[in-house]
Design a protein around this motif. Structure first.
Motif, mmCIF file in Angstrom:
data_model
loop_
_atom_site.group_PDB
_atom_site.id
_atom_site.type_symbol
_atom_site.label_atom_id
_atom_site.label_comp_id
_atom_site.label_asym_id
_atom_site.label_seq_id
_atom_site.Cartn_x
_atom_site.Cartn_y
_atom_site.Cartn_z
ATOM 1 N N UNK A 61 0.844 -1.203 0.000
ATOM 2 C CA UNK A 61 0.000 0.000 0.000
ATOM 3 C C UNK A 61 0.875 1.246 0.000
ATOM 4 N N UNK A 62 0.601 2.155 -0.916
ATOM 5 C CA UNK A 62 1.365 3.397 -0.953
ATOM 6 C C UNK A 62 1.030 4.214 -2.175
ATOM 7 N N UNK A 63 1.564 5.429 -2.275
ATOM 8 C CA UNK A 63 1.280 6.307 -3.408
ATOM 9 C C UNK A 63 1.867 5.755 -4.699
ATOM 10 N N UNK A 64 1.476 6.296 -5.844
ATOM 11 C CA UNK A 64 1.990 5.793 -7.124
ATOM 12 C C UNK A 64 3.480 6.077 -7.286
ATOM 13 N N UNK A 65 4.143 5.204 -8.040
ATOM 14 C CA UNK A 65 5.530 5.436 -8.411
ATOM 15 C C UNK A 65 6.546 5.245 -7.311
ATOM 16 N N UNK A 66 6.235 4.405 -6.308
ATOM 17 C CA UNK A 66 7.183 4.213 -5.205
ATOM 18 C C UNK A 66 7.740 2.794 -5.157
ATOM 19 N N UNK A 67 7.354 1.930 -6.107
ATOM 20 C CA UNK A 67 7.997 0.628 -6.200
ATOM 21 C C UNK A 67 7.158 -0.572 -5.828
ATOM 22 N N UNK A 68 5.845 -0.435 -5.727
ATOM 23 C CA UNK A 68 5.004 -1.575 -5.335
ATOM 24 C C UNK A 68 5.015 -2.663 -6.412
ATOM 25 N N UNK A 69 4.705 -2.284 -7.640
ATOM 26 C CA UNK A 69 4.724 -3.262 -8.744
ATOM 27 C C UNK A 69 6.145 -3.718 -9.036
ATOM 28 N N UNK A 70 7.086 -2.811 -8.893
ATOM 29 C CA UNK A 70 8.490 -3.153 -9.115
ATOM 30 C C UNK A 70 8.940 -4.258 -8.168
ATOM 31 N N UNK A 118 -1.845 -9.094 -7.951
ATOM 32 C CA UNK A 118 -2.996 -8.311 -8.397
ATOM 33 C C UNK A 118 -2.683 -6.833 -8.186
ATOM 34 N N UNK A 119 -2.378 -6.143 -9.289
ATOM 35 C CA UNK A 119 -2.159 -4.703 -9.201
ATOM 36 C C UNK A 119 -3.515 -4.005 -9.095
ATOM 37 N N UNK A 120 -3.520 -2.888 -8.374
ATOM 38 C CA UNK A 120 -4.765 -2.139 -8.151
ATOM 39 C C UNK A 120 -5.849 -3.048 -7.570
ATOM 40 N N UNK A 121 -5.486 -3.753 -6.523
ATOM 41 C CA UNK A 121 -6.409 -4.728 -5.941
ATOM 42 C C UNK A 121 -7.679 -4.071 -5.403
ATOM 43 N N UNK A 122 -7.623 -2.762 -5.152
ATOM 44 C CA UNK A 122 -8.824 -2.082 -4.673
ATOM 45 C C UNK A 122 -9.940 -2.096 -5.718
ATOM 46 N N UNK A 123 -9.574 -2.423 -6.977
ATOM 47 C CA UNK A 123 -10.598 -2.509 -8.022
ATOM 48 C C UNK A 123 -11.292 -3.872 -8.051
ATOM 49 N N UNK A 124 -10.815 -4.806 -7.265
ATOM 50 C CA UNK A 124 -11.513 -6.087 -7.140
ATOM 51 C C UNK A 124 -12.911 -5.841 -6.578
ATOM 52 N N UNK A 142 -0.662 -17.650 -2.952
ATOM 53 C CA UNK A 142 -0.209 -16.584 -2.062
ATOM 54 C C UNK A 142 -0.438 -15.281 -2.799
ATOM 55 N N UNK A 143 -1.130 -14.384 -2.168
ATOM 56 C CA UNK A 143 -1.545 -13.145 -2.820
ATOM 57 C C UNK A 143 -0.549 -12.026 -2.583
ATOM 58 N N UNK A 144 -0.211 -11.318 -3.671
ATOM 59 C CA UNK A 144 0.465 -10.025 -3.553
ATOM 60 C C UNK A 144 -0.483 -8.995 -4.174
ATOM 61 N N UNK A 145 -1.050 -8.149 -3.355
ATOM 62 C CA UNK A 145 -1.915 -7.086 -3.855
ATOM 63 C C UNK A 145 -1.201 -5.758 -3.756
ATOM 64 N N UNK A 146 -1.363 -4.931 -4.765
ATOM 65 C CA UNK A 146 -0.776 -3.586 -4.753
ATOM 66 C C UNK A 146 -1.896 -2.565 -4.913
ATOM 67 N N UNK A 164 -0.788 -9.638 5.143
ATOM 68 C CA UNK A 164 -0.069 -8.627 5.920
ATOM 69 C C UNK A 164 0.114 -7.383 5.058
ATOM 70 N N UNK A 165 -0.208 -6.235 5.617
ATOM 71 C CA UNK A 165 -0.121 -4.971 4.874
ATOM 72 C C UNK A 165 1.247 -4.338 5.119
ATOM 73 N N UNK A 166 1.936 -4.001 4.012
ATOM 74 C CA UNK A 166 3.207 -3.274 4.088
ATOM 75 C C UNK A 166 3.014 -1.908 3.427
ATOM 76 N N UNK A 167 3.337 -0.871 4.164
ATOM 77 C CA UNK A 167 3.119 0.495 3.684
ATOM 78 C C UNK A 167 4.382 1.052 3.038
ATOM 79 N N UNK A 168 4.258 1.503 1.808
ATOM 80 C CA UNK A 168 5.360 2.119 1.068
ATOM 81 C C UNK A 168 5.277 3.636 1.228
ATOM 82 N N UNK A 169 6.416 4.259 1.462
ATOM 83 C CA UNK A 169 6.470 5.714 1.588
ATOM 84 C C UNK A 169 6.899 6.329 0.252
#
Length: 454
Positions: A61-70, A118-124, A142-146, A164-169
């Motif tokens: 979880x975090x703002x765009x462009x901080x490396x979640x999908x990366x 699952x990128x943009x999992x909030x759209x599920x 095993x799920x990786x949601x961004x 488990x939720x990991x917060x990206x800054x």
């Protein structure tokens, strides 16, 4: 990504012509990822789980462009599990079930784990989340949601409890600067073949305007480098990225703001707290940020009306008048001119004396009403036209015990208005601020009125 994307598809995209710089510069290893030391540091739980290939279901979880999908793509390159990416936008429940069936077969026949990204999992939607839930729970996947949206609001509780939720800054200015320098020098994937030189003020401008978004920064650098005219220096052609080119590439500041997510709520929260804290400059800053980002001015006006009563109150009763006038101006005048009316209301309310005595008083009264036994209204206060009043006083009668304040000096006479048994008074306690100081003095002076009411 398409509906289903493999790691090979992602790697191949890096080498395709016209692939954006941000995609070409995606890190391949954990050590190449900038920032996020709080979750990817040497001793961090997430890093150790990735390195040991023991990752369970997680949400990034975090703002765009901080490396979640990366990071998800880096995990795909490290893990021995089968890695599959699924689109929450274009894929539905039937496609999701195919993924689950394949994962179950892979697990049963080959004892191989499946990681589902699952990128943009909030759209599920709810159906997709319900379809996924039991298979996350039993370990089929095993799920990786961004997500850029707060998962505690956007992901249903049962699914969230199994991840488990990991917060990206957002990335620091130093991280963005290093990333740009690496992209400019990288010959294989970056702009190294163009021999790019970034002038210091151009670097500072891109770093500042990207606001911690690596994708925005890299795309701006690429655009500026492409439009830069090659200059021959010391026998070599060089593309110099100036501040003017950086400004042209960016066009405007990349505001970290969305009208329905965390940035929306964080900004309006800071706006209200600045008004409450009597800082007109900070309040104007957040007002400008919201208006620039396209926030609905009616939403802002409504919040000003609430604040005018909650935080200014009777310390300046004109506050709610000004706030209502600004709300009317938003409807009557419209944008962009109504921003001036909003600015006037904002500066007035920020500069006004403050009191929350009315709000606190109401909260006390509501607590009593909700928690204490209901008490009867004193008989002499009841409406003689009501059913109980007619029974008590007759069809045309009136309450003989009621004392009419206007019949007494200063239009006041002491009598009980509160039902018997309410013990937590007073509710309204005026402050010494602004007009409320006069109100307090007036109420206290009434206590000294001692007239013969017989």
């Amino acid at each position: 990504m398409d509906l289903f994307s493999s790691l090979d598809d992602v790697k191949d995209a890096r080498s395709q012509p016209n692939t954006p710089l941000a995609a070409r510069m995606r890190p391949h290893t954990l050590d190449q990822i900038f920032g996020q030391s709080q979750i990817l540091g040497p001793k961090a739980l997430l890093r150790r789980a990735i390195e040991q290939d023991a990752l369970t279901s997680v949400i990034f979880y975090g703002p765009p462009g901080v490396g979640k999908s990366t990071l998800a793509m880096v995990i795909a390159g490290i893990t021995k599990a089968h890695f599959e990416a699924f689109s929450a936008v274009t894929g539905g429940v039937p496609e999701l079930r195919k993924v689950i069936e394949a994962a179950a077969q892979r697990r049963r026949l080959y004892s191989k784990k499946t990681i589902l990204f699952v990128d943009e999992i909030h759209r599920f939607n709810k159906s997709q989340q319900d379809a996924l839930l039991p298979h996350v729970e039993n370990g089929t996947v095993s799920l990786i949601g961004a997500t850029t949206e707060n998962p505690y609001f956007e992901v249903n509780a049962p699914l969230l409890s199994r991840a488990r939720v990991f917060t990206f800054e957002r990335l620091s200015n130093e991280d963005i600067a290093k990333l740009l320098e690496r992209a400019a020098a990288d010959v294989e994937n970056g702009l190294g073949k163009l021999n790019v030189e970034i002038q210091p003020d151009a670097m500072a401008h891109i770093v500042d305007r990207s606001e911690g978004d690596a994708r925005t920064a890299l795309n701006a650098l690429e655009a500026a480098a492409i439009i830069a005219q090659p200059e021959k220096t010391d026998g070599a052609h060089k593309r110099v990225v100036t501040k003017e080119l950086a400004e042209e590439a960016l066009q405007q500041r990349a505001l970290l703001y969305d009208k329905t997510g965390d940035r929306h709520y964080d900004t309006i929260s800071a706006f209200i707290k600045s008004l409450r804290g009597s800082d007109p400059d900070a309040a104007l800053h957040y007002l400008a940020k919201m208006l620039t980002a396209g926030e609905d001015p009616r939403f802002i006006a409504r919040r000003l009306i609430v604040l005018a009563s909650e935080d200014v109150g009777n310390a300046d009763p004109m506050g709610i008048v000004v706030a209502n006038a600004a709300a009317h101006a938003v409807e009557f005048v419209g944008m962009p001119e109504a921003r001036i009316n909003l600015a006037q209301a904002v500066t007035y309310l920020a500069s006004a004396p403050k009191s929350n005595a009315s709000y606190v008083g109401l909260s006390k009264a509501m607590k009593d009403v909700e928690t204490q036994q209901s008490r009867p209204i004193p008989k002499y206060l009841r409406d003689s036209r009501s059913t109980t009043g007619r029974k008590q006083y007759g069809e045309t009668g009136s309450a003989p015990d009621y004392l009419y304040p206007h019949d007494y000096p200063r239009n006041y006479v002491e009598q009980q208005y509160m039902p018997d048994g309410i013990q937590t008074q007073p509710y309204y306690e005026p402050t010494e601020n602004g007009e409320e100081k006069r109100i307090k003095a007036h109420l206290e002076s009434l206590k000294s009125v001692d007239e013969d009411v017989e």
